[in-house]
Design a protein around this motif. Structure first.
Motif, PDB file in Angstrom:
ATOM      1  N   GLN A 130       0.837  -1.210   0.000  1.00 31.48           N
ATOM      2  CA  GLN A 130       0.000   0.000   0.000  1.00 31.48           C
ATOM      3  C   GLN A 130       0.868   1.256   0.000  1.00 31.48           C
ATOM      4  OE1 GLN A 130      -3.212  -0.580  -0.579  1.00 31.48           O
ATOM      5  NE2 GLN A 130      -2.498  -2.705  -0.440  1.00 31.48           N
ATOM      6  N   GLY A 131       1.964   1.233   0.754  1.00 34.69           N
ATOM      7  CA  GLY A 131       2.882   2.359   0.729  1.00 34.69           C
ATOM      8  C   GLY A 131       3.521   2.537  -0.636  1.00 34.69           C
ATOM      9  N   LEU A 132       3.831   1.417  -1.303  1.00 27.66           N
ATOM     10  CA  LEU A 132       4.404   1.484  -2.647  1.00 27.66           C
ATOM     11  C   LEU A 132       3.391   2.022  -3.651  1.00 27.66           C
ATOM     12  CD1 LEU A 132       6.928   0.871  -4.293  1.00 27.66           C
ATOM     13  CD2 LEU A 132       6.102  -1.477  -4.580  1.00 27.66           C
ATOM     14  N   ILE A 133       2.134   1.613  -3.513  1.00 31.43           N
ATOM     15  CA  ILE A 133       1.072   2.140  -4.379  1.00 31.43           C
ATOM     16  C   ILE A 133       0.969   3.650  -4.222  1.00 31.43           C
ATOM     17  CG2 ILE A 133      -1.428   2.190  -4.736  1.00 31.43           C
ATOM     18  CD1 ILE A 133      -1.417  -0.805  -3.920  1.00 31.43           C
ATOM     19  N   ALA A 134       1.014   4.116  -2.971  1.00 30.73           N
ATOM     20  CA  ALA A 134       0.922   5.553  -2.724  1.00 30.73           C
ATOM     21  C   ALA A 134       2.066   6.296  -3.392  1.00 30.73           C
ATOM     22  CB  ALA A 134       0.925   5.820  -1.217  1.00 30.73           C
ATOM     23  N   ALA A 135       3.270   5.717  -3.361  1.00 31.12           N
ATOM     24  CA  ALA A 135       4.425   6.370  -3.961  1.00 31.12           C
ATOM     25  C   ALA A 135       4.376   6.320  -5.485  1.00 31.12           C
ATOM     26  CB  ALA A 135       5.713   5.722  -3.450  1.00 31.12           C
ATOM     27  N   VAL A 136       4.024   5.168  -6.035  1.00 32.11           N
ATOM     28  CA  VAL A 136       4.001   5.006  -7.495  1.00 32.11           C
ATOM     29  C   VAL A 136       2.876   5.830  -8.119  1.00 32.11           C
ATOM     30  CG1 VAL A 136       3.563   3.351  -9.357  1.00 32.11           C
ATOM     31  CG2 VAL A 136       5.095   2.740  -7.482  1.00 32.11           C
ATOM     32  N   GLY A 137       1.695   5.811  -7.501  1.00 30.62           N
ATOM     33  CA  GLY A 137       0.565   6.541  -8.058  1.00 30.62           C
ATOM     34  C   GLY A 137       0.631   8.032  -7.809  1.00 30.62           C
ATOM     35  N   GLY A 138       1.248   8.427  -6.689  1.00 30.11           N
ATOM     36  CA  GLY A 138       1.271   9.843  -6.348  1.00 30.11           C
ATOM     37  C   GLY A 138      -0.098  10.308  -5.893  1.00 30.11           C
ATOM     38  N   PRO A 139      -0.194  11.519  -5.340  1.00 28.62           N
ATOM     39  CA  PRO A 139      -1.484  12.010  -4.822  1.00 28.62           C
ATOM     40  C   PRO A 139      -2.592  12.042  -5.868  1.00 28.62           C
ATOM     41  CG  PRO A 139       0.333  13.389  -4.061  1.00 28.62           C
ATOM     42  CD  PRO A 139       0.903  12.454  -5.080  1.00 28.62           C
ATOM     43  N   GLU A 140      -2.241  12.215  -7.142  1.00 31.33           N
ATOM     44  CA  GLU A 140      -3.277  12.358  -8.173  1.00 31.33           C
ATOM     45  C   GLU A 140      -3.825  11.011  -8.642  1.00 31.33           C
ATOM     46  OE1 GLU A 140      -0.144  13.464  -8.572  1.00 31.33           O
ATOM     47  OE2 GLU A 140      -0.415  15.568  -7.981  1.00 31.33           O
ATOM     48  N   SER A 141      -3.020   9.958  -8.614  1.00 30.43           N
ATOM     49  CA  SER A 141      -3.418   8.706  -9.280  1.00 30.43           C
ATOM     50  C   SER A 141      -3.460   7.494  -8.374  1.00 30.43           C
ATOM     51  CB  SER A 141      -2.446   8.422 -10.445  1.00 30.43           C
ATOM     52  OG  SER A 141      -2.415   9.496 -11.355  1.00 30.43           O
ATOM     53  N   ARG A 142      -3.149   7.641  -7.076  1.00 29.33           N
ATOM     54  CA  ARG A 142      -3.049   6.446  -6.240  1.00 29.33           C
ATOM     55  C   ARG A 142      -4.387   5.740  -6.062  1.00 29.33           C
ATOM     56  NH1 ARG A 142      -1.184  10.207  -1.247  1.00 29.33           N
ATOM     57  NH2 ARG A 142       0.780   9.790  -2.346  1.00 29.33           N
ATOM     58  N   VAL A 143      -5.487   6.487  -6.022  1.00 27.80           N
ATOM     59  CA  VAL A 143      -6.796   5.831  -5.871  1.00 27.80           C
ATOM     60  C   VAL A 143      -7.147   5.052  -7.126  1.00 27.80           C
ATOM     61  CG1 VAL A 143      -9.261   6.201  -5.522  1.00 27.80           C
ATOM     62  CG2 VAL A 143      -7.611   7.502  -4.174  1.00 27.80           C
ATOM     63  N   SER A 144      -6.935   5.647  -8.299  1.00 24.39           N
ATOM     64  CA  SER A 144      -7.248   4.937  -9.539  1.00 24.39           C
ATOM     65  C   SER A 144      -6.324   3.736  -9.718  1.00 24.39           C
ATOM     66  CB  SER A 144      -7.130   5.874 -10.740  1.00 24.39           C
ATOM     67  OG  SER A 144      -5.829   6.400 -10.861  1.00 24.39           O
ATOM     68  N   LEU A 145      -5.051   3.854  -9.312  1.00 28.78           N
ATOM     69  CA  LEU A 145      -4.148   2.710  -9.384  1.00 28.78           C
ATOM     70  C   LEU A 145      -4.615   1.598  -8.456  1.00 28.78           C
ATOM     71  CD1 LEU A 145      -1.583   1.249 -10.224  1.00 28.78           C
ATOM     72  CD2 LEU A 145      -0.316   2.606  -8.544  1.00 28.78           C
ATOM     73  N   ARG A 146      -5.053   1.970  -7.266  1.00 30.10           N
ATOM     74  CA  ARG A 146      -5.563   0.962  -6.332  1.00 30.10           C
ATOM     75  C   ARG A 146      -6.786   0.260  -6.908  1.00 30.10           C
ATOM     76  NH1 ARG A 146      -6.560  -2.645  -4.023  1.00 30.10           N
ATOM     77  NH2 ARG A 146      -6.577  -3.160  -1.807  1.00 30.10           N
ATOM     78  N   ALA A 147      -7.607   1.010  -7.638  1.00 28.25           N
ATOM     79  CA  ALA A 147      -8.787   0.409  -8.268  1.00 28.25           C
ATOM     80  C   ALA A 147      -8.377  -0.580  -9.355  1.00 28.25           C
ATOM     81  CB  ALA A 147      -9.677   1.505  -8.851  1.00 28.25           C
TER      82      ALA A 147
END
Length: 421
Positions: A130-147
């Motif tokens: 989850q921390g890696l997702i937050a870093a890779v997606g960044g504030p703009e894209s982390r929710v869509s990446l998680r989806a």
């Protein structure tokens, strides 16, 4: 265009654009194919091959689950301060080795030790991821990446289920061992794919902050608890709904498989689209309050199916499944937006580990709570459960406001300390 080119194009559209996000999605796909294969054969393997009783299996998995709840936060913290990519790769390789313990387990003690280690590593990997997702997606894209990753997870588990199903059809120790080896190989493959991600700089602990600030963040702890309550709805499809259909309605038994398929296919096809509308904390609050109300409506539909004629019962149950999965996707999108948005940058792994631990606790308690309310209490239990879900969703409004005030005060204090220093 050839048929193979067309199919490749469809597969590409299911994944994020090429780059770090796609590598993370492929790593997730590898892991979940192995998970699906193992979950499908595990109960049969534990009882018929290892020779455990169902009670022993239940006790062992419960102890392992309790252990897993405890490791999320410290593992996430380790990912923050050492770098999430490197920590996740090491955990995945350890999982590849530890999961082989099931092949040689020949007693309850060996099974318990393997289950505890594998579950703890699995929960640790999830927190760091989850921390890696937050870093890779960044504030703009982390929710869509998680989806995207949630949709990929459902695809991977479905594919893995086919592998496990083949092992069940062959029904030999060698076949079950092959499914376990597939699971082990999937962790190793995920580790290699994770190495394709860019390095994320560690965030060392500052001398001015406590070691585990998430444990002192009362608003975030409250958000985590509320999400755990609302998250019990996932067990509706897995536990309460199948028992309700078979025991309390006139609907045919095969409808259970249809309702589960409705859930899985809907998430694969629509979760990314739904999540695009809820990228930040305020939008996440809107999503999660709506989800509580929508899931409550699904509970009413499920409850009403009891005593209805076959045709009406089927219609009510299918409608309930469709309404429920809509609420599920809203709750998922809202929880990601809120948990990512409220966590301080540099401490995403720690905060997401805590958030995931709350969900893990919910998953452990949900089967008992839901079977008591929905099956033992019947219609009144369904209606009470729906009321709890609606209330939990609405409670996010004041609690998140409190959390945002706390975050602003904390940021002001940090800024003042840096100026004073």
């Amino acid at each position: 265009m050839t048929r193979s080119t067309s199919e490749a194009g469809r597969l590409a559209r299911l994944l994020p654009a090429d780059g770090p996000s796609r590598a993370l999605a492929l790593a997730t796909l590898a892991t979940t194919v192995g998970d699906g294969a193992f979950y499908t054969i595990s109960a049969v393997y534990f009882t018929r091959v290892i020779g455990l009783s169902p009670v022993q299996v239940g006790v062992g998995l419960t102890v392992a689950g309790l252990t897993g709840i405890l490791v999320g936060l410290p593992a996430g913290h380790l990912g923050d301060v050492r770098g999430p990519r490197e920590v996740l790769v090491r955990i995945a390789l350890l999982l590849a080795v530890a999961s082989l313990g099931y092949v040689w387990a020949d007693s309850f003690a060996a099974f318990l030790a393997t289950a505890v280690v594998v579950t703890a590593l699995d929960r640790a990997a999830n927190a760091v991821r989850q921390g890696l997702i937050a870093a890779v997606g960044g504030p703009e894209s982390r929710v869509s990446l998680r989806a995207y990753l949630r949709a990929v997870t459902n695809v991977g588990i479905s594919l893995g289920t086919l592998v496990g199903g083949l092992a069940l059809a062959v029904d030999t120790r060698a076949a079950y061992t092959t499914a376990i080896l597939v699971n082990s190989a999937s962790f190793a493959a995920a580790a290699l794919l994770t190495l394709r991600l860019p390095h994320v700089a560690p965030s060392p602990v500052l001398t001015s902050e406590p070691r585990l600030p998430a444990l002192r963040d009362r608003p975030f702890l409250t958000v985590t608890a509320l999400n755990a309550v609302l998250g019990m709805h996932y067990a509706l499809v897995e536990v309460a709904m199948p028992l309700w259909v078979v025991r309390e309605t006139a609907a045919p038994r095969w409808l259970v498989a249809v309702l589960m398929l409705v859930n899985t296919v809907s998430v694969v096809l629509l979760q990314v689209r739904v999540s695009r509308g809820y990228p930040d904390v305020p939008a996440g609050v809107r999503a999660i309050t709506r989800s509580g109300l929508v899931i409550a409506a699904a509970c009413v539909l499920f409850a009403t199916a009891k005593g209805a004629p076959v045709g009406l019962a089927v219609a009510l149950l299918v409608a309930g499944a469709l309404v429920h999965v809509a609420g599920e996707m809203l709750q998922a999108a809202g929880s990601w937006a809120i948990s990512f948005g409220l966590a301080p940058e540099g401490r995403q792994g720690q905060y997401q580990g805590l958030f995931a631990s709350g969900f893990a606790a919910s998953s452990m308690l949900a089967p008992v709570v839901l079977t008591t309310l929905c099956i033992e209490w019947g219609r009144p239990g369904w209606l009470l459960l729906g009321s709890v879900f609606a209330a939990a969703g609405l409670a996010f409004v004041p609690v998140v406001r409190w959390a945002e005030r706390h975050r602003a005060e904390r940021a002001a204090a940090v800024a003042a300390a840096s100026v004073g220093g």
